[in-house]
Design an enzyme around this catalytic site. Structure first.
Site, PDB file in Angstrom:
ATOM      1  N   GLY A  11       0.809  -1.447  -0.065  1.00 38.83           N
ATOM      2  CA  GLY A  11       0.090  -0.029   0.098  1.00 38.83           C
ATOM      3  C   GLY A  11       0.971   1.257   0.051  1.00 38.83           C
ATOM      4  O   GLY A  11       1.854   1.047   0.321  1.00 38.83           O
ATOM      5  N   LEU A  12       0.332   2.263  -0.279  1.00 41.11           N
ATOM      6  CA  LEU A  12       0.875   3.677  -0.397  1.00 41.11           C
ATOM      7  C   LEU A  12       1.438   4.007   0.715  1.00 41.11           C
ATOM      8  O   LEU A  12       1.220   3.551   1.927  1.00 41.11           O
ATOM      9  CB  LEU A  12       0.156   4.689  -0.894  1.00 41.11           C
ATOM     10  CG  LEU A  12      -0.942   4.570  -2.167  1.00 41.11           C
ATOM     11  CD1 LEU A  12      -1.817   5.843  -2.339  1.00 41.11           C
ATOM     12  CD2 LEU A  12       0.387   4.817  -3.298  1.00 41.11           C
ATOM     13  N   SER A  13       2.488   5.013   0.912  1.00 43.79           N
ATOM     14  CA  SER A  13       3.072   5.547   2.007  1.00 43.79           C
ATOM     15  C   SER A  13       2.103   6.281   2.767  1.00 43.79           C
ATOM     16  O   SER A  13       1.388   7.126   2.048  1.00 43.79           O
ATOM     17  CB  SER A  13       4.212   6.696   1.663  1.00 43.79           C
ATOM     18  OG  SER A  13       4.576   7.047   2.969  1.00 43.79           O
ATOM     19  N   GLY A  14       2.022   6.030   4.125  1.00 41.60           N
ATOM     20  CA  GLY A  14       0.976   6.540   4.895  1.00 41.60           C
ATOM     21  C   GLY A  14      -0.511   5.791   4.956  1.00 41.60           C
ATOM     22  O   GLY A  14      -1.600   6.380   5.404  1.00 41.60           O
ATOM     23  N   GLY A  16      -1.025   2.870   5.923  1.00 51.57           N
ATOM     24  CA  GLY A  16      -1.334   2.247   7.429  1.00 51.57           C
ATOM     25  C   GLY A  16      -0.623   0.931   7.714  1.00 51.57           C
ATOM     26  O   GLY A  16      -1.015   0.049   8.594  1.00 51.57           O
ATOM     27  N   LYS A  17       0.387   0.617   6.984  1.00 54.67           N
ATOM     28  CA  LYS A  17       1.014  -0.581   7.114  1.00 54.67           C
ATOM     29  C   LYS A  17       1.782  -0.727   8.407  1.00 54.67           C
ATOM     30  O   LYS A  17       1.472  -1.682   9.057  1.00 54.67           O
ATOM     31  CB  LYS A  17       2.004  -0.935   5.850  1.00 54.67           C
ATOM     32  CG  LYS A  17       1.379  -0.763   4.317  1.00 54.67           C
ATOM     33  CD  LYS A  17       2.331  -0.796   3.357  1.00 54.67           C
ATOM     34  CE  LYS A  17       3.497   0.184   3.636  1.00 54.67           C
ATOM     35  NZ  LYS A  17       2.878   1.625   3.276  1.00 54.67           N
ATOM     36  N   THR A  18       2.531   0.061   8.657  1.00 55.39           N
ATOM     37  CA  THR A  18       3.228   0.045  10.110  1.00 55.39           C
ATOM     38  C   THR A  18       2.170   0.111  11.199  1.00 55.39           C
ATOM     39  O   THR A  18       2.592  -0.355  12.374  1.00 55.39           O
ATOM     40  CB  THR A  18       4.357   1.231  10.159  1.00 55.39           C
ATOM     41  OG1 THR A  18       5.039   1.099   9.022  1.00 55.39           O
ATOM     42  CG2 THR A  18       5.151   1.157  11.609  1.00 55.39           C
ATOM     43  N   SER A  85       5.947  -1.980  -1.561  1.00 55.25           N
ATOM     44  CA  SER A  85       5.856  -2.996  -2.717  1.00 55.25           C
ATOM     45  C   SER A  85       4.935  -2.789  -3.617  1.00 55.25           C
ATOM     46  O   SER A  85       4.103  -3.479  -4.089  1.00 55.25           O
ATOM     47  CB  SER A  85       5.748  -4.557  -2.216  1.00 55.25           C
ATOM     48  OG  SER A  85       4.781  -4.435  -1.145  1.00 55.25           O
TER      49      SER A  85
HETATM   50  N1  LIG Z   1      -7.542   1.760   9.508  1.00 49.93           N
HETATM   51  C1  LIG Z   1      -6.400   2.225   9.720  1.00 49.93           C
HETATM   52  N2  LIG Z   1      -5.302   1.683   9.659  1.00 49.93           N
HETATM   53  C2  LIG Z   1      -3.899   2.037   9.796  1.00 49.93           C
HETATM   54  N3  LIG Z   1      -3.768   3.396   9.851  1.00 49.93           N
HETATM   55  C3  LIG Z   1      -4.984   4.339   9.887  1.00 49.93           C
HETATM   56  C4  LIG Z   1      -6.027   3.866   9.721  1.00 49.93           C
HETATM   57  N4  LIG Z   1      -6.889   4.785   9.925  1.00 49.93           N
HETATM   58  C5  LIG Z   1      -6.089   5.972   9.928  1.00 49.93           C
HETATM   59  N5  LIG Z   1      -4.946   5.610  10.037  1.00 49.93           N
HETATM   60  C6  LIG Z   1      -3.710   6.617  10.117  1.00 49.93           C
HETATM   61  O1  LIG Z   1      -3.052   6.575   8.990  1.00 49.93           O
HETATM   62  C7  LIG Z   1      -1.617   6.833   9.254  1.00 49.93           C
HETATM   63  C8  LIG Z   1      -0.762   5.486   8.505  1.00 49.93           C
HETATM   64  O2  LIG Z   1       0.705   5.794   8.640  1.00 49.93           O
HETATM   65  P1  LIG Z   1       1.725   4.534   8.800  1.00 49.93           P
HETATM   66  O3  LIG Z   1       3.004   4.959   9.000  1.00 49.93           O
HETATM   67  O4  LIG Z   1       1.239   3.279   9.364  1.00 49.93           O
HETATM   68  O5  LIG Z   1       1.906   4.175   7.282  1.00 49.93           O
HETATM   69  P2  LIG Z   1       2.719   3.435   6.350  1.00 49.93           P
HETATM   70  O6  LIG Z   1       1.846   2.494   5.259  1.00 49.93           O
HETATM   71  O7  LIG Z   1       3.466   2.483   7.259  1.00 49.93           O
HETATM   72  O8  LIG Z   1       3.536   4.109   5.443  1.00 49.93           O
HETATM   73  P3  LIG Z   1       5.025   4.055   5.012  1.00 49.93           P
HETATM   74  O9  LIG Z   1       5.038   3.253   3.783  1.00 49.93           O
HETATM   75  O10 LIG Z   1       5.488   5.615   4.701  1.00 49.93           O
HETATM   76  O11 LIG Z   1       5.919   3.361   6.099  1.00 49.93           O
HETATM   77  C9  LIG Z   1      -1.458   6.821  10.813  1.00 49.93           C
HETATM   78  O12 LIG Z   1      -1.312   8.011  11.056  1.00 49.93           O
HETATM   79  C10 LIG Z   1      -2.791   6.248  11.267  1.00 49.93           C
HETATM   80  O13 LIG Z   1      -3.081   6.644  12.447  1.00 49.93           O
HETATM   81 MG   LIG Z   2       5.493   2.331   7.466  1.00 53.22          MG
END
Ligand SMILES: Nc1ncnc2c1ncn2[C@@H]1O[C@H](COP(=O)(O)OP(=O)(O)OP(=O)(O)O)[C@@H](O)[C@H]1O
Ligand SMILES: [Mg+2]
Length: 178
Positions: A11-14, A16-18, A85
């Protein structure tokens, strides 16, 4: 020995993966599961240090993650990978490598929503041109065609998304019911 599997987030950056990974880790450890996490940011600081964001380097990064996930999961250690990915072909390579224990999870959120969240301030930098080759802005993201799980993070809380994945693991016999 318990069976190993790989939860492969994409999924895209942000998207929610982490965030979801952290919740899953808590729950799985609480249930006594063994577990290893390969988070994109951590991998790029270690295993893939020095790689950039060209198509070639991104593919190398993802292939390394798949290689390690395969080593662990075939030895009974469940793995969560949490990297963007972006390319379908490389994800499918990982799937083939881990045939039968690869669970693809599409962490779905629009570019607009991720940009609104801009957790790390990266979208702003991508828009201004300070960061080049940024997925979803100036670099491709190829959505999964038939993922085992899709979590819609614009319409769910992180807890609901994590629960959806736990339910899947229970339903498919990867995790015993609580
Ligand atoms: N259902 C949800 N699941 C996960 N995150 C959510 C959800 N709803 C809102 N969010 C918010 O979205 C943001 C996701 O950020 P996160 O760092 O987890 O993204 P990421 O996919 O790991 O990005 P990156 O690829 O940059 O590491 C957080 O601020 C989180 O609180
Ligand atoms: Mg992350």
């Amino acid at each position: 020995m318990a069976d190993g599997y790989t939860l492969w987030f994409t999924g895209l950056s942000g998207s929610g993966k982490t965030t979801i990974t952290n919740l899953l880790v808590k729950e799985l450890l609480k249930r006594g599961s063994r577990l290893e996490v390969l988070d994109g940011d951590v991998v790029r600081e270690n295993l893939s240090k020095g790689l950039g964001f060209s198509k070639e380097d991104r593919d190398t990064n993802i292939r390394r993650i798949a290689f390690v996930a395969n080593l662990l999961s075939r030895n009974g250690v469940p793995v969560i990978t949490a990297a963007i990915s972006p390319y379908r072909e490389i994800r499918d390579e990982a799937r083939q490598m881990m045939d039968g224990r690869f669970i693809e999870i599409y962490v779905k959120a629009s570019v607009e929503a991720c940009e609104e969240r801009d957790v790390k301030g990266l979208y702003a930098k991508a828009r201004s041109g300070e960061i080049k080759e940024f997925t979803g802005v100036s670099d491709p993201y190829e959505e999964p065609v038939d993922p085992e799980i899709t979590v819609e993070t614009e319409n769910q809380t992180p807890e609901e998304s994590a629960q959806q994945i736990i339910d899947y693991l229970e339903k498919h016999g990867w995790l015993s019911h609580n």
